[in-house]
Design an enzyme around this catalytic site. Structure first.
Site, PDB file in Angstrom:
ATOM      1  N   MET A 134      10.061  24.586   2.222  1.00  0.00           N
ATOM      2  CA  MET A 134       9.131  23.713   1.269  1.00  0.00           C
ATOM      3  C   MET A 134       9.918  22.986   0.442  1.00  0.00           C
ATOM      4  SD  MET A 134       5.864  24.526  -1.350  1.00  0.00           S
ATOM      5  CE  MET A 134       4.902  25.130   0.117  1.00  0.00           C
ATOM      6  N   LYS A 157       0.635  -1.194  -0.032  1.00  0.00           N
ATOM      7  CA  LYS A 157       0.083  -0.080   0.032  1.00  0.00           C
ATOM      8  C   LYS A 157       0.920   1.074  -0.040  1.00  0.00           C
ATOM      9  CE  LYS A 157      -0.058  -0.368   5.198  1.00  0.00           C
ATOM     10  NZ  LYS A 157      -0.704  -0.493   6.277  1.00  0.00           N
ATOM     11  N   ARG A 217     -10.501  -0.307  14.655  1.00  0.00           N
ATOM     12  CA  ARG A 217     -10.328   0.725  13.482  1.00  0.00           C
ATOM     13  C   ARG A 217     -11.415   0.062  12.627  1.00  0.00           C
ATOM     14  NH1 ARG A 217      -4.239   1.534  11.480  1.00  0.00           N
ATOM     15  NH2 ARG A 217      -4.633  -0.312  10.371  1.00  0.00           N
ATOM     16  N   TYR A 248      14.411  30.739   7.480  1.00  0.00           N
ATOM     17  CA  TYR A 248      13.323  31.622   7.891  1.00  0.00           C
ATOM     18  C   TYR A 248      13.347  31.747   9.715  1.00  0.00           C
ATOM     19  CZ  TYR A 248      10.797  30.859   3.538  1.00  0.00           C
ATOM     20  OH  TYR A 248      10.498  30.788   2.124  1.00  0.00           O
TER      21      TYR A 248
HETATM   22  C1  LIG Z   1      -0.120  -1.702   6.913  1.00  0.00           C
HETATM   23  C2  LIG Z   1      -0.526  -2.937   7.299  1.00  0.00           C
HETATM   24  C3  LIG Z   1       0.095  -4.037   7.512  1.00  0.00           C
HETATM   25  C4  LIG Z   1       1.732  -3.925   7.613  1.00  0.00           C
HETATM   26  O1  LIG Z   1       2.195  -3.468   8.729  1.00  0.00           O
HETATM   27  P1  LIG Z   1       3.705  -3.584   9.200  1.00  0.00           P
HETATM   28  O2  LIG Z   1       3.482  -3.183  10.549  1.00  0.00           O
HETATM   29  O3  LIG Z   1       4.138  -2.454   8.399  1.00  0.00           O
HETATM   30  O4  LIG Z   1       4.126  -4.826   8.917  1.00  0.00           O
HETATM   31  C5  LIG Z   1      -0.779  -5.293   7.755  1.00  0.00           C
HETATM   32  N1  LIG Z   1      -1.817  -5.375   7.594  1.00  0.00           N
HETATM   33  C6  LIG Z   1      -2.780  -4.138   7.602  1.00  0.00           C
HETATM   34  C7  LIG Z   1      -4.134  -4.462   7.656  1.00  0.00           C
HETATM   35  C8  LIG Z   1      -2.069  -2.945   7.518  1.00  0.00           C
HETATM   36  O5  LIG Z   1      -3.114  -1.961   7.178  1.00  0.00           O
END
Ligand SMILES: *Cc1c(COP(=O)(O)O)cnc(C)c1O
Length: 404
Positions: free
Chosen positions: A331, A55, A153, A283
């Site tokens: 930036m 992802k 979640r 800045y």
């Molecule tokens: C991102 C994610 C993972 C991977 O988790 P890591 O801690 O990066 O290994 C696994 N399962 C789900 C549902 C996730 O959202």
């Protein structure tokens, strides 16, 4: 290859850059050899199948090259958040089993079902939406029912689980869905021996039992992220879902499994100049030079993922030596105080580099910015070209060749 070798004069064939004359002023170099090794190491730590989590553009490393490499080196599944990510993998010709787990409330699941993308389900409403799309297509959607075992979640709450599994069984009988898996996600896998994991395992096993009582026959159960895949065999079941470990970050506090960082982030200074002691920098003049100093201007800023919060504590490596980021990160750029040392525009400024060469490691940036390596990686912006190399540093122009 002009980037890392200041003496070479051949024009680079790297992606077009802000200089317009060939070589990149900044780039993220991804060692697919490290991705391959890390996948093999994790796969070797379990009897379960491995779902490589790619992802968010493979945590900023580049989704397609990472997916292909992981599949060639021990992963047999891919996991992503959105169906858009899943469809991008299918469009690139990747045929491995693929799960997507974060859906919009009115999502049109038809393209995903047609592309054989497996879909996570957290509620009866979501299941109905998927079944409706399957019915329109005359197809069967393959789903993974998610139970919330405590993270709060996604996943069905315990009280909603019995109704969800019964509804899924009904739709299975109608041929609209097939429940291939039951799954959940851990709260504290990175803390070895956490009692939370034990509690979640109990809830998970109970949820699987309820699913079976309802007549479902899930072929797979999955729960483990990277930390659990390496450190908690009782969470493995039939499938584990590593993300951060593939990218070389050790996921368990206080333990080292031998993972290897895959990503180097570097740039060339675009200007080096000498200033007197007491010169304010960037800045707000939060920083002033202590001595007569050379300042190097680096063309990466918070829009490229250099955290502004790391102003005042971050360091970078130039000519083998650490130097402080001077003043606020802007930036598009930041300034490095070289003190009495010098550099020129052919030098390499290493923001994230291999620890054996002196880093800095992504974990240092995470500390400087009070965050996680995940956020540093995914923050690296689209302006930074990614370049893929093998173990020996040889270019893999499209990241596709590294299947050996
Ligand atoms: C991102 C994610 C993972 C991977 O988790 P890591 O801690 O990066 O290994 C696994 N399962 C789900 C549902 C996730 O959202």
């Amino acid at each position: 290859m002009t980037y890392s070798s200041p003496t070479a004069h051949a024009p680079s064939r790297a992606a077009p850059t802000r200089t317009g004359r060939g070589s990149a002023v900044a780039e993220a170099v991804v060692d697919l050899g490290a991705i391959a090794d890390n996948t093999e190491l994790i796969a070797g730590a379990t009897d379960a199948a491995v779902m490589a989590v790619v992802k968010a553009d493979a945590f900023g490393h580049g989704m397609l090259p990472v997916a292909r490499t992981a599949l060639a080196h021990g992963a047999s599944w891919l996991g992503v958040a959105t169906t858009a990510e899943a469809l991008a993998l299918r469009d690139a010709g990747i045929t491995a089993p693929l799960l997507s787990w974060l859906h919009g409330p009115d999502e049109d699941f038809r393209p995903a079902i047609l592309a054989d993308v497996e879909l996570s389900v957290s509620s009866i409403g979501q299941l109905a939406g998927i079944a409706e799309c399957a019915a329109e297509l005359g197809a069967t959607a393959t789903v993974h029912l998610k139970v919330d075992t405590g993270l709060s979640r996604s996943g069905a709450a315990g009280a909603d689980w019995p109704a969800l599994v019964h509804s899924a069984r009904r739709l299975e009988r109608e041929g609209l869905v097939r429940v291939r898996a039951v799954w959940s996600h851990l709260i504290s896998a990175d803390e070895p021996g956490s009692g939370r994991t034990a509690t979640q395992l109990h809830r998970f096993d109970d949820a699987v039992a309820l699913a079976r009582e309802a007549g479902l026959d899930p072929e797979l159960r999955h729960l483990a992220n990277s930390a659990a895949a390496l450190d908690e065999p009782r969470t493995h079941y039939e499938l584990v879902r590593p993300g951060i470990g593939l990218y070389g970050v050790e996921p368990v506090a206080g333990r080292t499994f031998g993972l290897r960082a895959a990503l180097t982030l570097r740039a060339r200074p675009v200007l080096v100049k000498r200033v007197p002691a007491g010169t304010g920098v960037s800045y707000g003049h939060d920083y002033a030079t202590a001595t007569d100093s050379n300042l190097a201007l680096v063309p990466l800023g918070y829009a490229d993922g250099v955290p502004r919060l790391a102003s005042g504590c971050a360091e970078v490596r130039i000519r083998g030596r650490r130097h402080p980021v001077a003043g606020r990160v802007a930036m598009d750029q930041f300034v490095v105080d070289l003190g009495a040392h010098t550099a020129d525009t052919q030098d390499e400024v290493v923001l994230i580099g291999p620890e054996r060469e002196g880093g800095p490691a992504v974990t240092e940036w995470a500390e400087w910015a009070r965050t996680l390596p995940h956020e540093i990686f995914t923050g690296i912006g689209s302006r930074v070209p990614r370049r893929y190399v093998d173990r020996r540093g040889a270019d893999l122009p499209h990241g596709e060749e590294y299947l050996a």
